[in-house]
Design a protein around this motif. Structure first.
Motif, PDB file in Angstrom:
ATOM      1  N   ASP A  77       0.821  -1.213   0.000  1.00 56.53           N
ATOM      2  CA  ASP A  77       0.000   0.000   0.000  1.00 56.53           C
ATOM      3  C   ASP A  77       0.856   1.264   0.000  1.00 56.53           C
ATOM      4  N   GLY A  78       2.162   1.161  -0.198  1.00 52.54           N
ATOM      5  CA  GLY A  78       2.995   2.358  -0.127  1.00 52.54           C
ATOM      6  C   GLY A  78       4.206   2.280  -1.018  1.00 52.54           C
ATOM      7  N   VAL A 131      -5.423  -0.006  -7.134  1.00 52.01           N
ATOM      8  CA  VAL A 131      -6.770   0.447  -6.775  1.00 52.01           C
ATOM      9  C   VAL A 131      -6.672   1.476  -5.661  1.00 52.01           C
ATOM     10  N   GLU A 132      -7.809   2.149  -5.395  1.00 50.31           N
ATOM     11  CA  GLU A 132      -7.808   3.253  -4.449  1.00 50.31           C
ATOM     12  C   GLU A 132      -7.815   2.796  -3.003  1.00 50.31           C
ATOM     13  N   SER A 133      -8.393   1.647  -2.695  1.00 51.75           N
ATOM     14  CA  SER A 133      -8.473   1.197  -1.309  1.00 51.75           C
ATOM     15  C   SER A 133      -8.468  -0.321  -1.256  1.00 51.75           C
ATOM     16  N   PHE A 134      -8.211  -0.849  -0.062  1.00 51.37           N
ATOM     17  CA  PHE A 134      -8.207  -2.294   0.143  1.00 51.37           C
ATOM     18  C   PHE A 134      -9.590  -2.895  -0.124  1.00 51.37           C
ATOM     19  N   ASP A 135     -10.641  -2.094   0.086  1.00 55.23           N
ATOM     20  CA  ASP A 135     -11.990  -2.616  -0.121  1.00 55.23           C
ATOM     21  C   ASP A 135     -12.238  -2.963  -1.586  1.00 55.23           C
ATOM     22  N   LEU A 136     -11.436  -2.377  -2.493  1.00 56.38           N
ATOM     23  CA  LEU A 136     -11.626  -2.633  -3.927  1.00 56.38           C
ATOM     24  C   LEU A 136     -10.697  -3.716  -4.456  1.00 56.38           C
ATOM     25  N   ALA A 141      -4.156   2.085  -2.757  1.00 52.58           N
ATOM     26  CA  ALA A 141      -4.150   3.447  -2.195  1.00 52.58           C
ATOM     27  C   ALA A 141      -2.859   4.185  -2.560  1.00 52.58           C
ATOM     28  N   ARG A 142      -1.906   4.270  -1.602  1.00 53.17           N
ATOM     29  CA  ARG A 142      -0.710   5.101  -1.776  1.00 53.17           C
ATOM     30  C   ARG A 142       0.409   4.407  -2.534  1.00 53.17           C
ATOM     31  N   ALA A 143       0.165   3.233  -3.060  1.00 47.03           N
ATOM     32  CA  ALA A 143       1.206   2.491  -3.776  1.00 47.03           C
ATOM     33  C   ALA A 143       1.684   3.284  -4.997  1.00 47.03           C
ATOM     34  N   ASP A 144       2.945   3.095  -5.326  1.00 44.90           N
ATOM     35  CA  ASP A 144       3.589   3.825  -6.408  1.00 44.90           C
ATOM     36  C   ASP A 144       3.602   2.954  -7.674  1.00 44.90           C
TER      37      ASP A 144
END
Length: 661
Positions: free
Chosen positions: A146-147, A195-200, A173-176
């Protein structure tokens, strides 16, 4: 299995996430052939607990679609943050239920994001025969992060791909994206997901579902589902991701906002996410372990407050406080002692002794503090101490001294009287214990020392002797104040053990100056005018510089003798010796001849004749010294008598003044 088949397999397993929900009948397993699959999951502190739970479900949903077994698909899990930890290897579990149980027991590391370190660990540890990796079976890695990595990933990922590991990079989310592409296998459109969030995260793989498990209407028709399309034989229906609910149109989804619906138990702030929430705190507070309540942040506990004395935490910060008796300076951190003496806030008659915020009174030398703890009274030391003077005690402010009758001299003990003052000395011998001396010669050196001791008047109030041995290091064998008779010293000398090794004469001179002639080791105060004599015995060239401390020793008033044997360097011996050098420097080529040096070496000298003299055979012949001392004592006695008369006269005048009042 070919590369195309591997891609189809992993994409299919990701696709299962889109269709994962409880069913009345277990989903049919896709037959993909044997695969060694390792999940490399990011558990850094930026991954929140509910997000980690989503990641956990993501892995379970994938393996639920796989044919698990030691001869089919093997699964391993490695998690990483600032460190890397294997949760279970490819050979640990052979049953699906055991893998699911192990995944549910994973505890996040919650530190940094060292993705490159994790890839290298996976390559060197997870895909090894010892961990269960099988030859000629495809290696597949799914990296979920995620980063942005805190280390380099491109080189180590390329190395892993060259070893045949097919890598899928899933960013949340914040992944590059650049880092994801650097890690993943080509083609990127099949191996990179963001994706934008873990929920997706569950939406991956829908478009690839038909690659292994056949065609469904969700792929072949314009279903219009906002989140998830689930096929059924001849039909389909829409589903929403966890935390969402299907709207009345049966296709779109609405987030479930538990914070807005007040379905939470947060003490201060509720942070909503679809179908879930997390608690947070206002500025200056931190979330407690129960993840609901808040406590004020203790800024002092961070250890960077720089307070001199005490740190006191306050909301959104801290302040410094000083101990009693100190005041806080303008920098609001440093404490300064309150000096009542310097500020004149005391009532001491003579001396004020300050402590932070308080003071005590004291008196000058020769005075004593009265019961009021403020004023002072002059003391007659001869009447208050056991002075031990043989003839007469004379008081001085804060002290006393003894005097002798005319024709006699005060001895070195400062108390007894005699017709001649003995020539007592403080003698420290530095003997070379280097390897070149050899054991049999070292015994001759000890006999030499004892010959020197035999020529001295050794006693506590007479001559004192200390012994130091040196080689590559320096060792005090006994200090000046240890032994009080010649027999004791000679016995101690014979017990000295040979050191061997190098020749650090300069270090030995430094030790003699700074330690051996200190009052702590028995040297008598310089005010006593007891001659200090240092005798250096060596058989070779020094391995360090002697110039500095040879000079300092002589400047400190130490009369230096240098005795050399065999390969001793004459220039060094002359540099050590006091002036005149010819009377303080001895040399012989053979150890057997050093006894002759001991016979000729006379160290008993009168104080007034000690500079530059080696031999004074009769200390009692120092007529000039005796005459000087007698004259001085007579003058002191006369002054003392005059002072006594003046004191009596002052007392008489004081009595007259009091009687007039």
């Amino acid at each position: 299995m070919k590369m195309r088949q591997l891609s189809a397999f992993i994409l299919l397993t990701l696709a299962v996430l889109a269709t994962a929900r409880p069913k009345t009948e277990p989903a049919q397993k896709c037959k993909t052939g044997p695969v060694d699959l390792v999940f490399l999951i990011d558990s850094s502190r930026s991954v929140r607990p509910h997000e980690f739970e989503t990641m956990r479900k993501f892995m379970i949903d994938i393996i639920n679609t796989l044919d698990i077994g030691l001869n089919a698909t093997r699964v391993g899990v490695v998690q990483y943050s600032s460190q890397v930890r294997t949760e279970f290897t490819l050979k640990t579990h052979a049953r699906l239920s055991n893998i699911v149980k192990a995944i549910n027991q994973i505890i996040p590391l919650a530190q940094g994001t060292m993705t490159g370190l994790a890839i290298r660990y996976m390559m060197n540890e997870a895909f090894t025969p010892e961990a269960g990796d099988r030859p000629k079976v495809p290696n597949v890695a799914v990296i979920v992060t995620d980063g942005r990595p805190q280390d380099r990933v491109a080189e180590v990922a390329a190395e892993a791909r060259e070893k045949g590991i097919e890598i899928y990079a899933v960013g949340v989310a914040r992944a590059d994206m650049t880092s994801l592409r650097a890690m993943a296998s080509p083609p990127f459109e099949d191996h990179v997901f963001l994706v934008e969030s873990f929920d997706l995260i569950h939406q991956f793989g829908i478009q690839f579902q038909d690659k292994l498990c056949g065609v469904d209407l969700c792929l072949e028709s314009d279903h219009g589902c906002e989140h998830i399309c689930e096929s059924t034989p001849g039909s389909y229906h829409c589903l929403c991701l966890p935390g969402y609910t299907v709207n009345d149109d049966g296709k779109t989804c609405a987030a479930i906002d538990l914070c807005a619906e007040r379905k939470h138990n947060c003490e201060q702030l509720c942070v909503s996410s679809p179908g879930s929430f997390t608690c947070d705190c206002n500025k200056g507070y931190k979330l407690n372990n129960d993840k609901r309540t808040c406590s004020m942040i203790d800024y002092c506990s961070f250890g960077n407050h720089s307070c001199d004395h005490e740190c006191v935490s306050v909301l959104n910060g801290y302040r410094c406080r000083c101990n009693e008796g100190y005041r806080l300076l303008e920098d609001s951190k440093t404490c300064q002692a309150i000096d009542l003496c310097a500020e004149g806030k005391h009532d001491c008659e003579q001396i004020c002794v300050s402590a932070p915020g308080v003071f005590t009174c004291d008196c000058n030398k020769g005075f004593k503090l009265n019961k009021d703890k403020k004023t002072c009274t002059n003391m007659n030391m001869c009447n208050t101490v056991e002075h031990g003077c043989e003839y007469q005690c004379v008081s001085t402010p804060g002290s006393y001294h003894c005097i002798c009758p005319e024709g006699q001299l005060l001895q070195d003990d400062g108390k007894s009287c005699g017709t001649c003052k003995s020539a007592n000395i403080d003698l420290v011998l530095l003997i070379d214990g280097s390897k070149s001396v050899r054991p049999q010669n070292f015994e001759l050196v000890k006999k030499f020392v004892n010959q020197v001791v035999d020529s001295l008047d050794v006693s506590p109030h007479g001559t004192r002797v200390g012994l130091v041995q040196y080689s590559s290091r320096v060792r005090t064998e006994f200090p000046l104040n240890m032994y009080h008779t010649a027999d004791e010293i000679k016995a101690a000398v014979m017990k000295v053990e040979y050191m061997e090794k190098g020749t650090m004469t300069g270090l030995a001179l430094k030790h003699m100056l700074e330690n051996s002639f200190s009052e702590a080791e028995g040297a008598r105060p310089l005010s006593r005018s007891i001659p200090r004599i240092g005798l250096v015995f060596t058989d070779g060239r020094s391995q360090d510089d002697i110039t500095e401390y040879a000079k300092k020793a002589k400047e400190a008033g130490i009369t230096m003798y240098a005795v050399g044997v065999g390969k001793a360097v004459e220039d060094e011996l002359r540099e050590i010796a006091s002036e005149p050098v010819e009377k303080h420097f001895y040399y012989t080529t053979d150890f057997t001849a050093i006894s002759t040096i001991a016979e000729n070496l006379k160290l008993n000298v009168c104080p007034e004749e000690s500079q530059g003299e080696i031999e004074v055979k009769d200390p009692c012949a120092c007529e000039s010294l005796v005459e000087f001392q007698q004259a001085t004592m007579n003058s002191l006695e006369q002054v003392t008598q005059k002072l006594a008369g003046m004191t009596a006269r002052l007392e008489q005048l004081e009595n007259q003044l009091f009687s007039r009042k």
